[in-house]
Design a protein around this motif. Structure first.
Motif, PDB file in Angstrom:
ATOM      1  N   LEU A 301      -3.043  -7.020   2.977  1.00 41.82           N
ATOM      2  CA  LEU A 301      -2.607  -6.770   2.148  1.00 41.82           C
ATOM      3  C   LEU A 301      -1.166  -7.214   1.639  1.00 41.82           C
ATOM      4  O   LEU A 301      -0.163  -5.869   0.889  1.00 41.82           O
ATOM      5  CB  LEU A 301      -2.803  -5.425   1.625  1.00 41.82           C
ATOM      6  CG  LEU A 301      -4.559  -4.223   1.782  1.00 41.82           C
ATOM      7  CD1 LEU A 301      -4.600  -2.782   1.622  1.00 41.82           C
ATOM      8  CD2 LEU A 301      -5.101  -5.766   1.130  1.00 41.82           C
ATOM      9  N   ASN A 302      -0.426  -7.901   2.496  1.00 46.32           N
ATOM     10  CA  ASN A 302       1.047  -8.485   1.973  1.00 46.32           C
ATOM     11  C   ASN A 302       1.743  -8.679   0.639  1.00 46.32           C
ATOM     12  O   ASN A 302       3.042  -8.286   0.322  1.00 46.32           O
ATOM     13  CB  ASN A 302       1.045  -9.520   3.299  1.00 46.32           C
ATOM     14  CG  ASN A 302       0.869  -8.980   5.248  1.00 46.32           C
ATOM     15  OD1 ASN A 302       0.985  -8.100   5.402  1.00 46.32           O
ATOM     16  ND2 ASN A 302       0.707  -9.947   5.458  1.00 46.32           N
ATOM     17  N   VAL A 308       5.760  -4.550  -4.939  1.00 44.81           N
ATOM     18  CA  VAL A 308       6.697  -2.991  -4.587  1.00 44.81           C
ATOM     19  C   VAL A 308       7.953  -3.904  -4.807  1.00 44.81           C
ATOM     20  O   VAL A 308       8.721  -3.396  -5.438  1.00 44.81           O
ATOM     21  CB  VAL A 308       6.265  -2.178  -3.565  1.00 44.81           C
ATOM     22  CG1 VAL A 308       7.404  -0.980  -3.781  1.00 44.81           C
ATOM     23  CG2 VAL A 308       4.525  -2.121  -4.131  1.00 44.81           C
ATOM     24  N   LEU A 309       8.036  -5.125  -3.933  1.00 39.73           N
ATOM     25  CA  LEU A 309       9.816  -5.154  -3.480  1.00 39.73           C
ATOM     26  C   LEU A 309      10.323  -6.188  -4.710  1.00 39.73           C
ATOM     27  O   LEU A 309      11.685  -6.277  -4.824  1.00 39.73           O
ATOM     28  CB  LEU A 309      10.021  -5.811  -2.938  1.00 39.73           C
ATOM     29  CG  LEU A 309       9.148  -5.531  -0.562  1.00 39.73           C
ATOM     30  CD1 LEU A 309       9.880  -6.881   0.330  1.00 39.73           C
ATOM     31  CD2 LEU A 309      11.194  -4.396  -0.554  1.00 39.73           C
ATOM     32  N   LEU A 314      13.054  -1.427   0.138  1.00 40.25           N
ATOM     33  CA  LEU A 314      12.448  -0.556   1.260  1.00 40.25           C
ATOM     34  C   LEU A 314      12.648  -0.927   2.178  1.00 40.25           C
ATOM     35  O   LEU A 314      12.856  -1.656   2.812  1.00 40.25           O
ATOM     36  CB  LEU A 314      10.352  -0.946   0.525  1.00 40.25           C
ATOM     37  CG  LEU A 314       9.600  -1.092  -0.353  1.00 40.25           C
ATOM     38  CD1 LEU A 314       8.437  -1.433  -0.168  1.00 40.25           C
ATOM     39  CD2 LEU A 314       9.294   0.748  -0.495  1.00 40.25           C
ATOM     40  N   GLU A 315      12.496   0.084   2.953  1.00 38.80           N
ATOM     41  CA  GLU A 315      13.217   0.279   4.299  1.00 38.80           C
ATOM     42  C   GLU A 315      12.230  -0.532   5.169  1.00 38.80           C
ATOM     43  O   GLU A 315      10.566  -0.470   5.222  1.00 38.80           O
ATOM     44  CB  GLU A 315      13.631   1.303   4.954  1.00 38.80           C
ATOM     45  CG  GLU A 315      14.628   1.827   4.074  1.00 38.80           C
ATOM     46  CD  GLU A 315      15.737   1.222   4.322  1.00 38.80           C
ATOM     47  OE1 GLU A 315      16.355   0.896   5.207  1.00 38.80           O
ATOM     48  OE2 GLU A 315      16.660   1.746   2.999  1.00 38.80           O
ATOM     49  N   SER A 340       6.483   3.104  -5.457  1.00 40.44           N
ATOM     50  CA  SER A 340       6.551   3.178  -6.338  1.00 40.44           C
ATOM     51  C   SER A 340       5.173   3.070  -7.166  1.00 40.44           C
ATOM     52  O   SER A 340       5.105   3.235  -8.966  1.00 40.44           O
ATOM     53  CB  SER A 340       7.621   2.931  -7.063  1.00 40.44           C
ATOM     54  OG  SER A 340       8.044   1.151  -7.337  1.00 40.44           O
ATOM     55  N   LYS A 341       4.238   2.401  -6.868  1.00 42.31           N
ATOM     56  CA  LYS A 341       3.028   2.147  -7.458  1.00 42.31           C
ATOM     57  C   LYS A 341       1.663   2.646  -6.485  1.00 42.31           C
ATOM     58  O   LYS A 341       2.597   1.937  -5.132  1.00 42.31           O
ATOM     59  CB  LYS A 341       2.983   0.347  -7.385  1.00 42.31           C
ATOM     60  CG  LYS A 341       4.164  -0.485  -8.027  1.00 42.31           C
ATOM     61  CD  LYS A 341       4.775  -1.675  -8.607  1.00 42.31           C
ATOM     62  CE  LYS A 341       5.089  -2.635  -9.052  1.00 42.31           C
ATOM     63  NZ  LYS A 341       5.869  -2.113 -10.332  1.00 42.31           N
ATOM     64  N   LEU A 342       1.565   2.446  -7.109  1.00 38.82           N
ATOM     65  CA  LEU A 342      -0.249   2.918  -6.734  1.00 38.82           C
ATOM     66  C   LEU A 342      -1.637   1.863  -7.328  1.00 38.82           C
ATOM     67  O   LEU A 342      -1.211   1.727  -8.591  1.00 38.82           O
ATOM     68  CB  LEU A 342      -1.001   4.139  -7.623  1.00 38.82           C
ATOM     69  CG  LEU A 342      -2.225   4.891  -6.808  1.00 38.82           C
ATOM     70  CD1 LEU A 342      -2.398   4.760  -5.625  1.00 38.82           C
ATOM     71  CD2 LEU A 342      -3.404   5.672  -7.880  1.00 38.82           C
TER      72      LEU A 342
END
Length: 351
Positions: A301-302, A308-309, A314-315, A340-342
Motif C-alpha cells: 500500500l505504498n 498523503v504526502l 510525515l515523519e 490526514s486521510k482515511l
C-alpha cells in the motif's frame, strides 16, 4: 612406610576406576529446516554407542511418543516457526537433558496484492493511530504516546470525533478491539490492558500479559482475542479471562515476519500491519493463516502514503497503522499515524 604404600594403592585404584568410567555424549539429529506438510524425524544419538535405558521426547514442552530413540513429527499439525525438541535420556544410574531445534517454513511464496482506491475520507492528522475497528456504522480508534493516548468514536464521512477519553499519562496506548459490549485496549510496555464499556467508555476492568513481551495490535475471532507483540508471534487469549492460551508464528517460505502491529480478523484470515520505518518507509500488511501462521499474502500500500504526502509532511514513524473491516457492507478501511486521510480500498491480487 606401610601407610604410604596403602594410600598409594588406594589412589591408583581410584584413578584406574575413573579412567574406566563410561563417557556418554548425546545429541539430537534433526533437519534444521523444513516446510509445512512434510514429516520430520528426530533421533537421539550417543557418540560412543553406549547403552541407553530409555528416552522421553518433548516438542515445545509437550511429551511425544517415541520409538527406537526417535520421534516422527507431522509439521502440518504444529504450524510454521521455530520448534524446540528436548530429549530426557535415562542411562545407567543417571539422566540427562539434550536440546535442539528446527524451523518450519511455508511451502510456497505469499500472494502479492495491490489495491483499488474506492473512497477517501478525512482523518485527524493529530491522531497517532494504534488501533482501528469498524462497529455499527462508526470507526473506533485508539491513539498512542504517553500523554496523548486516547480512545475515540469517529464519524467516517466527516472524520469528526464524537466521543473520546484519555488514557492515564503514564501509559502508552496501543491496539484495541470490540467484543460484544466491551472494548479491550492494550498498552505498549506496561504489560497490561484495559476493558471499557462500549457505550460510555467507562473502564470496567484490566488484565495482565503473560508470556507475550509487549502490547501492539489487537483483534478477535468468535471465541478469542488475538494479540501481536511486535515480534513474529501472534497470541490467542481467552475472551473471558484475557489469559494467553497459545501462539502461532508468522513465516513465509523464506523468513519469519516480525514487527507485527495493528491487526484485523475477517474472512477467516488475519490482516496485520508491519511496523516498517526504515528508509524508504514502506506501507505493507501481511495476510496470515490463523491456524498455522503461514503468511499467505502480502499487500503493498505504498501508494497511499505517497498520496498523503502530497498534502502534508510525515515523519519516518508516521506509517500505515490502521485496518478496519465492515463485514456487513464488505468495506475495508486503512489509515496511518498522523495521516490526514482515511482510505476505503479493495485488495487486488497481482498476476
Amino acid at each position: 612406610m606401610k601407610i604410604l604404600t596403602y594410600f598409594f594403592i588406594l589412589l591408583l585404584t581410584a584413578i584406574t576406576l575413573s579412567s574406566c568410567e563410561t563417557t556418554y555424549k548425546f545429541s539430537i539429529e534433526v533437519p534444521k529446516k523444513t516446510t509445512i506438510g512434510k514429516t520430520v524425524t528426530a533421533t537421539l544419538k550417543e557418540k560412543n554407542n553406549n547403552p541407553i535405558d530409555s528416552v522421553q521426547f518433548f516438542l515445545n514442552g509437550k511429551q511425544l511418543a517415541s520409538k527406537n530413540n526417535s520421534i516422527t513429527i507431522n509439521t502440518e499439525s504444529i504450524g510454521v516457526g521455530k520448534q524446540y525438541i528436548t530429549a530426557l535420556t535415562f542411562y545407567p544410574g543417571k539422566t540427562k537433558k539434550t536440546n535442539n531445534s528446527f524451523e518450519i517454513f511455508a511451502n510456497k511464496a505469499p500472494e502479492v496484492y495491490g489495491y483499488k482506491l474506492i473512497n477517501t475520507y478525512p482523518h485527524d492528522a493529530k491522531a497517532y493511530t494504534q488501533g482501528l475497528e469498524y462497529h455499527n456504522g462508526y470507526l473506533y480508534e485508539t491513539t498512542g504516546r504517553k500523554g496523548q493516548s486516547t480512545l475515540r468514536k469517529v464519524d467516517i464521512k466527516s472524520g469528526k470525533v464524537i466521543q473520546k477519553i484519555d488514557l492515564d499519562k503514564k501509559y502508552f496506548g496501543e491496539g484495541m478491539t470490540i467484543v460484544k459490549d466491551k472494548i479491550f485496549w492494550l498498552t505498549w510496555q506496561a504489560k497490561k490492558g484495559f476493558v471499557y464499556n462500549l457505550n460510555d467508555f467507562k473502564q470496567v476492568g484490566e488484565f495482565n500479559y503473560n508470556r507475550s513481551k509487549e502490547g501492539w495490535g489487537l483483534t478477535h475471532n468468535a471465541t478469542e482475542l488475538i494479540k501481536t507483540d511486535g515480534s513474529h508471534n501472534i497470541w490467542f487469549l481467552n475472551q473471558e479471562t484475557q489469559k494467553e492460551k497459545r501462539k502461532i508464528q508468522a513465516y513465509t517460505n523464506k523468513y519469519a515476519v516480525d514487527k507485527l502491529n495493528e491487526a484485523e480478523f475477517f474472512n477467516g484470515k488475519l490482516y496485520i500491519n508491519r511496523w516498517m520505518t526504515e528508509k524508504p518507509v514502506k506501507s505493507i500488511f501481511v495476510i496470515v493463516n490463523p491456524e498455522n501462521g503461514v503468511v499467505e499474502g502480502l499487500a503493498n500500500l505504498n501508494g497511499l502514503r505517497k498520496e498523503v504526502l502530497k498534502s502534508q509532511k510525515l515523519e519516518d514513524d508516521d506509517v500505515l497503522n490502521g485496518i478496519a473491516f465492515d463485514n456487513e457492507n464488505n468495506r475495508l478501511f486503512v489509515t496511518g499515524k498522523h495521516w490526514s486521510k482515511l482510505f476505503e480500498i479493495e485488495l487486488v491480487k497481482k498476476q
